[in-house]
Write a protein that holds these residues in place. Structure first.
Motif, PDB file in Angstrom:
ATOM      1  N   THR A 184       0.810  -1.379   0.191  1.00 20.34           N
ATOM      2  CA  THR A 184      -0.072   0.099  -0.014  1.00 20.34           C
ATOM      3  C   THR A 184       0.816   1.228   0.033  1.00 20.34           C
ATOM      4  O   THR A 184       0.691   2.270  -0.663  1.00 20.34           O
ATOM      5  CB  THR A 184      -1.033   0.081   1.252  1.00 20.34           C
ATOM      6  OG1 THR A 184      -1.693  -1.189   1.245  1.00 20.34           O
ATOM      7  CG2 THR A 184      -1.788   1.201   1.455  1.00 20.34           C
ATOM      8  N   HIS A 185       1.915   1.318   0.662  1.00 19.75           N
ATOM      9  CA  HIS A 185       2.808   2.238   0.842  1.00 19.75           C
ATOM     10  C   HIS A 185       3.616   2.654  -0.622  1.00 19.75           C
ATOM     11  O   HIS A 185       4.162   3.664  -0.836  1.00 19.75           O
ATOM     12  CB  HIS A 185       3.961   2.081   1.781  1.00 19.75           C
ATOM     13  CG  HIS A 185       3.383   2.541   3.108  1.00 19.75           C
ATOM     14  ND1 HIS A 185       3.087   3.800   3.567  1.00 19.75           N
ATOM     15  CD2 HIS A 185       3.039   1.766   4.087  1.00 19.75           C
ATOM     16  CE1 HIS A 185       2.609   3.744   4.634  1.00 19.75           C
ATOM     17  NE2 HIS A 185       2.775   2.442   5.196  1.00 19.75           N
ATOM     18  N   CYS A 186       3.610   1.476  -1.382  1.00 17.64           N
ATOM     19  CA  CYS A 186       4.328   1.691  -2.949  1.00 17.64           C
ATOM     20  C   CYS A 186       3.317   2.319  -3.459  1.00 17.64           C
ATOM     21  O   CYS A 186       2.501   1.505  -4.572  1.00 17.64           O
ATOM     22  CB  CYS A 186       4.731   0.071  -3.375  1.00 17.64           C
ATOM     23  SG  CYS A 186       6.062  -0.689  -2.272  1.00 17.64           S
ATOM     24  N   ASP A 187       3.104   3.461  -3.749  1.00 18.15           N
ATOM     25  CA  ASP A 187       2.148   4.095  -4.462  1.00 18.15           C
ATOM     26  C   ASP A 187       2.484   4.651  -5.916  1.00 18.15           C
ATOM     27  O   ASP A 187       2.030   5.306  -6.968  1.00 18.15           O
ATOM     28  CB  ASP A 187       1.637   5.296  -3.823  1.00 18.15           C
ATOM     29  CG  ASP A 187       2.732   6.450  -3.236  1.00 18.15           C
ATOM     30  OD1 ASP A 187       3.868   5.939  -3.658  1.00 18.15           O
ATOM     31  OD2 ASP A 187       2.383   7.476  -2.672  1.00 18.15           O
ATOM     32  N   TRP A 189       4.733   3.222  -9.622  1.00 20.28           N
ATOM     33  CA  TRP A 189       4.825   1.892 -10.109  1.00 20.28           C
ATOM     34  C   TRP A 189       6.371   1.343  -9.871  1.00 20.28           C
ATOM     35  O   TRP A 189       6.704   0.055 -10.040  1.00 20.28           O
ATOM     36  CB  TRP A 189       4.704   2.131 -11.684  1.00 20.28           C
ATOM     37  CG  TRP A 189       5.713   2.958 -12.393  1.00 20.28           C
ATOM     38  CD1 TRP A 189       5.369   4.224 -12.449  1.00 20.28           C
ATOM     39  CD2 TRP A 189       6.984   2.526 -12.891  1.00 20.28           C
ATOM     40  NE1 TRP A 189       6.632   4.978 -13.287  1.00 20.28           N
ATOM     41  CE2 TRP A 189       7.507   3.749 -13.230  1.00 20.28           C
ATOM     42  CE3 TRP A 189       7.691   1.551 -13.115  1.00 20.28           C
ATOM     43  CZ2 TRP A 189       8.588   3.818 -14.173  1.00 20.28           C
ATOM     44  CZ3 TRP A 189       9.041   1.454 -13.766  1.00 20.28           C
ATOM     45  CH2 TRP A 189       9.450   2.873 -14.088  1.00 20.28           C
ATOM     46  N   TRP A 190       7.434   2.469  -9.762  1.00 19.08           N
ATOM     47  CA  TRP A 190       8.725   1.853  -9.705  1.00 19.08           C
ATOM     48  C   TRP A 190       8.739   1.402  -8.359  1.00 19.08           C
ATOM     49  O   TRP A 190       9.871   0.250  -7.997  1.00 19.08           O
ATOM     50  CB  TRP A 190       9.550   3.037 -10.102  1.00 19.08           C
ATOM     51  CG  TRP A 190       9.515   4.231  -9.109  1.00 19.08           C
ATOM     52  CD1 TRP A 190       8.791   5.324  -9.320  1.00 19.08           C
ATOM     53  CD2 TRP A 190      10.284   4.563  -7.760  1.00 19.08           C
ATOM     54  NE1 TRP A 190       8.978   6.108  -8.081  1.00 19.08           N
ATOM     55  CE2 TRP A 190       9.764   5.589  -7.486  1.00 19.08           C
ATOM     56  CE3 TRP A 190      11.135   3.815  -7.236  1.00 19.08           C
ATOM     57  CZ2 TRP A 190      10.188   6.196  -6.100  1.00 19.08           C
ATOM     58  CZ3 TRP A 190      11.825   4.219  -5.997  1.00 19.08           C
ATOM     59  CH2 TRP A 190      11.034   5.338  -5.335  1.00 19.08           C
ATOM     60  N   LEU A 194      10.331  -2.321  -7.523  1.00 24.17           N
ATOM     61  CA  LEU A 194      11.267  -2.790  -6.661  1.00 24.17           C
ATOM     62  C   LEU A 194      10.986  -3.747  -5.669  1.00 24.17           C
ATOM     63  O   LEU A 194      11.696  -4.471  -5.199  1.00 24.17           O
ATOM     64  CB  LEU A 194      11.826  -1.222  -6.028  1.00 24.17           C
ATOM     65  CG  LEU A 194      12.911  -1.441  -5.247  1.00 24.17           C
ATOM     66  CD1 LEU A 194      14.197  -1.971  -5.920  1.00 24.17           C
ATOM     67  CD2 LEU A 194      13.475  -0.068  -4.707  1.00 24.17           C
ATOM     68  N   PHE A 195       9.652  -3.483  -5.126  1.00 31.71           N
ATOM     69  CA  PHE A 195       9.239  -4.415  -4.048  1.00 31.71           C
ATOM     70  C   PHE A 195       9.110  -5.987  -4.480  1.00 31.71           C
ATOM     71  O   PHE A 195       9.427  -6.610  -3.930  1.00 31.71           O
ATOM     72  CB  PHE A 195       7.902  -3.943  -3.281  1.00 31.71           C
ATOM     73  CG  PHE A 195       7.051  -4.587  -2.342  1.00 31.71           C
ATOM     74  CD1 PHE A 195       8.025  -4.796  -1.170  1.00 31.71           C
ATOM     75  CD2 PHE A 195       6.187  -5.388  -2.597  1.00 31.71           C
ATOM     76  CE1 PHE A 195       7.423  -5.430  -0.266  1.00 31.71           C
ATOM     77  CE2 PHE A 195       5.498  -6.168  -1.777  1.00 31.71           C
ATOM     78  CZ  PHE A 195       6.102  -6.209  -0.313  1.00 31.71           C
TER      79      PHE A 195
END
Length: 215
Positions: A184-187, A189-190, A194-195
């Motif tokens: 959710t914190h990965c808002d 695309w990069w 990476l995640f």
């Protein structure tokens, strides 16, 4: 009836040379006889009348016939000259007035042109001002829209995190909680890429460790 002046000039003989120089006024019709087909006979008769006994050769006698202008013709000419002068003065005055009028119209036209140019420039400035204001308004709307999207996105993310936290506190899976929280914190695309790469890297290390143990 019109009159003419007839002048006879030449030299005759009467006990020696005799100068002939005579001017007489007569009817124009009679005067024409001095230049007509019978002019020599007419010249001889004229000389015999005014210079009796003088012998002449009519071919050596000069004749000059000049029409006499009557008083009415003189007045007409005078009036014509006066009228012509008046006409010229009138034309000159009219021309001067036309020039002055043309100059006035030209000045008026220039003033009107200047006024029109000022109005046009003012109109162009107003249009340019309206165009700038419209572009500024559009940019403001775009910024407000982007800010609203960001606010909505942050609000949605906070709601998701609250839901995940509530589920975890109610006995939810710990791994699933941390995974979904990080996702959710990965808002961007990069960040998500990476995640995912990090997760695959951990899984590959885990598989290699298990393979080494089994071998």
């Amino acid at each position: 009836m019109s009159q003419s002046k007839v002048t006879i000039k030449g030299t005759g003989q009467l006990n020696g040379p005799k100068v002939i120089n005579k001017t007489v006024e007569m009817d124009t019709s009679m005067a024409k006889e001095f230049t007509g087909g019978n002019r020599y006979q007419v010249i001889e008769a004229f000389v015999n009348k005014h210079y009796p006994g003088v012998q002449i050769n009519p071919k050596n006698i000069g004749v000059n016939v000049v029409p006499i202008k009557s008083a009415s013709e003189k007045n007409t000419k005078k009036e014509t000259t006066s009228n012509s002068k008046n006409t010229k003065d009138s034309e000159k005055s009219s021309s001067t007035k036309n020039i002055a009028k043309g100059a006035a119209l030209a000045v008026g036209g220039l003033l009107l042109s200047d006024d029109n140019n000022e109005e046009k420039n003012e109109f162009d400035l107003n249009q340019e001002k309206e165009k700038i204001e419209l572009e500024y308004f559009k940019k403001q709307k775009e910024i407000e829209h982007q800010n609203q999207l960001l606010v909505n996105k942050q609000k949605l993310k906070a709601e998701k995190l609250n839901v995940l936290k509530t589920n975890f506190e109610n006995g939810g899976n710990k791994f699933e909680y941390y995974f979904m929280r990080t996702w959710t914190h990965c808002d961007n695309w990069w960040k998500k890429g990476l995640f995912i790469y990090f997760i695959l890297f951990i899984i590959s290390i885990f598989i290699q460790g298990i393979s080494s143990i089994l071998n």
